[in-house]
Design a protein around this motif. Structure first.
Motif, PDB file in Angstrom:
ATOM      1  N   UNK A  52       1.058  -1.170  -0.239  1.00  0.00           N
ATOM      2  CA  UNK A  52       0.049   0.237  -0.308  1.00  0.00           C
ATOM      3  C   UNK A  52       0.745   1.097  -0.295  1.00  0.00           C
ATOM      4  N   UNK A  53       0.903   2.058  -0.689  1.00  0.00           N
ATOM      5  CA  UNK A  53       1.907   3.178  -1.408  1.00  0.00           C
ATOM      6  C   UNK A  53       0.623   4.702  -0.672  1.00  0.00           C
ATOM      7  N   UNK A  54       1.644   4.761   0.599  1.00  0.00           N
ATOM      8  CA  UNK A  54       1.033   5.487   1.433  1.00  0.00           C
ATOM      9  C   UNK A  54       0.535   7.139   0.220  1.00  0.00           C
ATOM     10  N   UNK A  55       1.635   7.610   0.008  1.00  0.00           N
ATOM     11  CA  UNK A  55       2.160   8.343  -1.149  1.00  0.00           C
ATOM     12  C   UNK A  55       0.714   8.621  -2.064  1.00  0.00           C
ATOM     13  N   UNK A  56       0.698   7.901  -2.762  1.00  0.00           N
ATOM     14  CA  UNK A  56      -0.806   7.719  -3.850  1.00  0.00           C
ATOM     15  C   UNK A  56      -1.653   6.967  -3.296  1.00  0.00           C
ATOM     16  N   UNK A  57      -1.491   6.285  -1.839  1.00  0.00           N
ATOM     17  CA  UNK A  57      -3.312   6.183  -1.636  1.00  0.00           C
ATOM     18  C   UNK A  57      -3.443   4.306  -2.196  1.00  0.00           C
ATOM     19  N   UNK A  58      -2.825   4.282  -2.724  1.00  0.00           N
ATOM     20  CA  UNK A  58      -2.816   2.561  -3.349  1.00  0.00           C
ATOM     21  C   UNK A  58      -2.248   1.736  -3.344  1.00  0.00           C
ATOM     22  N   UNK A  59      -2.975   1.197  -4.044  1.00  0.00           N
ATOM     23  CA  UNK A  59      -1.973  -0.772  -3.223  1.00  0.00           C
ATOM     24  C   UNK A  59      -1.092  -0.408  -4.992  1.00  0.00           C
ATOM     25  N   UNK A  60       0.155  -1.113  -5.107  1.00  0.00           N
ATOM     26  CA  UNK A  60       0.997  -1.403  -5.737  1.00  0.00           C
ATOM     27  C   UNK A  60       1.300  -3.116  -6.137  1.00  0.00           C
ATOM     28  N   UNK A  61       1.643  -3.805  -7.396  1.00  0.00           N
ATOM     29  CA  UNK A  61       1.906  -4.946  -7.431  1.00  0.00           C
ATOM     30  C   UNK A  61       2.823  -5.029  -7.835  1.00  0.00           C
ATOM     31  N   UNK A  62       4.148  -5.624  -7.331  1.00  0.00           N
ATOM     32  CA  UNK A  62       5.127  -6.216  -8.018  1.00  0.00           C
ATOM     33  C   UNK A  62       4.471  -6.430  -9.162  1.00  0.00           C
ATOM     34  N   UNK A  63       6.305  -6.532  -9.991  1.00  0.00           N
ATOM     35  CA  UNK A  63       6.396  -7.261 -11.750  1.00  0.00           C
ATOM     36  C   UNK A  63       5.740  -9.626 -11.868  1.00  0.00           C
ATOM     37  N   UNK A  64       5.884  -9.981 -10.424  1.00  0.00           N
ATOM     38  CA  UNK A  64       6.060 -10.765 -10.445  1.00  0.00           C
ATOM     39  C   UNK A  64       6.918 -12.266 -10.593  1.00  0.00           C
ATOM     40  N   UNK A  65       7.396 -12.646  -9.995  1.00  0.00           N
ATOM     41  CA  UNK A  65       8.048 -14.155 -10.507  1.00  0.00           C
ATOM     42  C   UNK A  65       7.998 -14.997 -11.504  1.00  0.00           C
ATOM     43  N   UNK A  66       8.151 -15.629 -12.061  1.00  0.00           N
ATOM     44  CA  UNK A  66       8.016 -17.089 -12.273  1.00  0.00           C
ATOM     45  C   UNK A  66       8.761 -18.193 -12.015  1.00  0.00           C
ATOM     46  N   UNK A  67       8.358 -18.988 -10.493  1.00  0.00           N
ATOM     47  CA  UNK A  67       8.932 -19.913  -9.309  1.00  0.00           C
ATOM     48  C   UNK A  67       9.619 -20.879 -10.897  1.00  0.00           C
ATOM     49  N   UNK A  68       9.942 -21.866 -11.168  1.00  0.00           N
ATOM     50  CA  UNK A  68      10.577 -22.932 -11.582  1.00  0.00           C
ATOM     51  C   UNK A  68      11.047 -24.325 -10.533  1.00  0.00           C
ATOM     52  N   UNK A  69       9.974 -26.006 -10.607  1.00  0.00           N
ATOM     53  CA  UNK A  69      10.618 -26.674  -9.837  1.00  0.00           C
ATOM     54  C   UNK A  69      11.473 -27.007 -10.498  1.00  0.00           C
ATOM     55  N   UNK A  70      12.359 -27.788 -10.679  1.00  0.00           N
ATOM     56  CA  UNK A  70      13.166 -28.300 -11.651  1.00  0.00           C
ATOM     57  C   UNK A  70      12.843 -29.683 -11.189  1.00  0.00           C
TER      58      UNK A  70
END
Lengths: 117, 111
Positions: free
Chosen positions: B93-111
């Motif tokens: 939650x970004x209090x500066x802008x008062x909204x929720x932001x997501x990261x770009x995501x991480x794809x996890x591969x289990x070999x």
């Protein structure tokens, strides 16, 4: 157990308005915010905006001019309208319950929305 | 462009541990205790794994743990299992802008 069931227009033409509805089952609207989130194909999650039972809203600044989020408390529904749709708005759209700590603990199954002429 | 930065992909073998980082700026994310992590399997809705940076909701395996230091939050998955192969997203939650932001995501591969 709270469940969110969502539905709406799946296929739109450019410039049309998206309308999605999310109904809350097994719980109350009260005490929470209810969010809309989307995921374009091959891309990450994006928060669109949210609303509480009283109609207080927050919106992603990048979409704010096109968003209307409303609530119908009698039906326990939250509605998203997104105007002037373009191909860039093609995505899987989710509704979710937002807790006081800004985490989202209950999610709908998602609605696929495609914008194509 | 996401306000929170995650590695695009990671891979590891079953039984190993991995840590996914999520970095933001000090102007918003750095002072926020409201960091969450989500797991997203293909064709499934996101599932909340961690809230408030370190807390696990009821029903989430103790193999998932969260931490935060300065401008970086981290999700650690220990004892990797095949079912952990998924996409993982942080949010704040970004209090500066008062909204929720997501990261770009991480794809996890289990070999």
């Amino acid at each position: 157990q709270v469940q969110l069931k969502q539905w709406g227009t799946g296929l739109l033409k450019p410039s049309e308005t998206l309308s999605l509805t999310c109904t809350v089952y097994g719980g109350s609207l009260s005490g929470y915010y209810w969010a809309w989130i989307r995921q374009p194909p091959g891309r990450g999650l994006e928060w669109i905006g949210d609303i509480d039972q009283g109609g207080s809203t927050n919106s992603n600044p990048s979409l704010k001019s096109r968003i209307i989020i409303s609530v119908d408390s009698s039906k326990k529904q939250v509605i998203l309208n997104l105007s002037f749709m373009t191909a860039a708005d093609t995505a899987l759209y989710y509704c979710a319950r937002v807790l006081d700590n800004y985490s989202m603990d209950v999610w709908g199954k998602g609605t696929t929305v495609t914008v194509s002429s | 462009q996401s306000a929170l930065t995650q590695p695009a992909s990671l891979s590891a073998s079953p039984g190993q541990s991995i840590t996914i980082s999520c970095t933001g700026t000090s102007s918003d994310f750095g002072t926020s205790d409201f960091v969450s992590w989500y797991q997203v399997h293909p064709d499934k809705a996101p599932q909340l794994l961690i809230y408030e940076g370190t807390e696990r909701p009821s029903g989430i395996s103790s193999r998932f743990s969260g931490s935060k230091s300065g401008n970086t939050a981290s999700l650690t998955i220990s004892g990797l299992q095949a079912e952990d192969e998924a996409d993982y997203y942080c949010s704040s939650y970004t209090s500066n802008s008062a909204f929720i932001v997501f990261g770009g995501g991480t794809k996890l591969t289990v070999l």
